[in-house]
Design an enzyme around this catalytic site. Structure first.
Site, PDB file in Angstrom:
ATOM      1  N   SER A 133       0.847  -1.196   0.000  1.00  0.00           N
ATOM      2  CA  SER A 133       0.000   0.000   0.000  1.00  0.00           C
ATOM      3  C   SER A 133       0.875   1.234   0.000  1.00  0.00           C
ATOM      4  CB  SER A 133      -0.884   0.005   1.252  1.00  0.00           C
ATOM      5  OG  SER A 133      -1.567   1.241   1.413  1.00  0.00           O
ATOM      6  N   TYR A 146      -2.876  -0.366  10.438  1.00  0.00           N
ATOM      7  CA  TYR A 146      -2.669  -0.733   9.040  1.00  0.00           C
ATOM      8  C   TYR A 146      -1.322  -0.225   8.537  1.00  0.00           C
ATOM      9  CZ  TYR A 146      -3.817  -1.466   4.101  1.00  0.00           C
ATOM     10  OH  TYR A 146      -3.809  -1.884   2.789  1.00  0.00           O
TER      11      TYR A 146
END
Length: 275
Positions: A133, A146
């Site tokens: 990501s 995250y």
């Protein structure tokens, strides 16, 4: 010989799109999902699909066993994709919630990858693709769990690539920014399950987070469809020497550039504006 691919996290979004598209392109694709209902749905759509819960080692072992039974014992490509986001300020985040984030987003990937490497070594080829990501490159507020899992994945994958450099196994990272998926809806459920919003000094910011996560369509103008991730995946499949990293979406390119260019304090001034 048809290339055999295992893709995790295929109930929706990137995993689902890649599984369907690569299956239609003639690859031997085995999709995996955590919930049996999703496994049944994908099987009804004509896909090979196995149940595989990345937070459960027994499920990982069983899912891989079933995958190899489908592929005749081969696995040319592992696409580690299954993950979720746990929103919330770190000071409000229960340690168990952080542990759960890492179980699915990192430890489960490690267990599956460790099990796959001997298969690839025996057959003399293999590609491991990790879906990271933009939040593995830069951190944003209220996404600490995250962020941490993806930063850890970046270091994990760089190490793996170095350690496998003298083998026929190739390792690549795909680093998307915002992609259309069920990610926001899943993140909203995780927030509501673990964060005591009323007791937090971040309550007003959390309301902004919930409003964003609850919208039926993405609020980020840079959001792309899962097709954007399929493109680098296809490049990796087609290449004899795939790159270490593939950026996807404009925010990844921007923040990847700014991280290299700007002093930390300057970059912080940009990132601190995010909710």
């Amino acid at each position: 010989m048809t290339t055999a691919i295992l893709i995790t996290g295929c109930s929706s979004g990137i995993g689902y799109h890649c599984a369907q598209s690569l299956h239609q392109a003639g690859y031997l694709v085995v999709a995996s999902c955590r919930q049996q209902a999703d496994v049944d749905r994908l099987r009804n759509e004509g896909l090979h699909c196995v149940q595989l819960d990345l937070a459960d080692n027994a499920s990982i072992e069983q899912g891989l066993t079933e995958t190899l039974a489908i592929t005749g014992g081969r696995l040319d490509v592992l696409f580690n994709n299954g993950a979720y986001g746990q929103p919330g300020a770190l000071e409000d985040l229960p340690t168990d919630a952080l542990r759960e984030q890492f179980e699915t987003n990192l430890f489960g990937w490690h267990s599956l990858t460790r099990a796959v490497i001997p298969v690839m070594l025996r057959q003399g080829n293999g590609k491991i693709v990790q879906n990271s990501s933009v939040l593995g490159l830069v951190a944003m507020k209220y996404r600490g769990a995250y962020n941490a899992s993806k930063f850890a994945l970046e270091g994990y994958t760089d190490t793996l690539r170095l350690e496998l450099a003298n083998t026929p196994i190739q390792v690549s990272l795909i680093e998307p920014g915002p992609i259309e998926s069920q990610f926001r809806a899943n993140a909203k459920r995780q927030f509501e399950a673990h964060i005591d919003m009323a007791a937090s000094r971040h309550a007003q910011n959390y309301q902004n987070t919930l409003d964003r996560l609850g919208k039926p369509s993405p609020s980020n103008k840079f959001t792309l469809t899962p097709e954007a991730v399929l493109k680098p995946m296809q490049m990796i499949l087609d290449s004899d020497t795939p790159a270490a990293r593939y950026y996807v979406t404009q925010p990844t390119y921007i923040f990847g550039f700014l991280r290299r260019l700007l002093p930390v304090r300057w970059l912080d001034k940009i990132l601190i504006k995010s909710d």
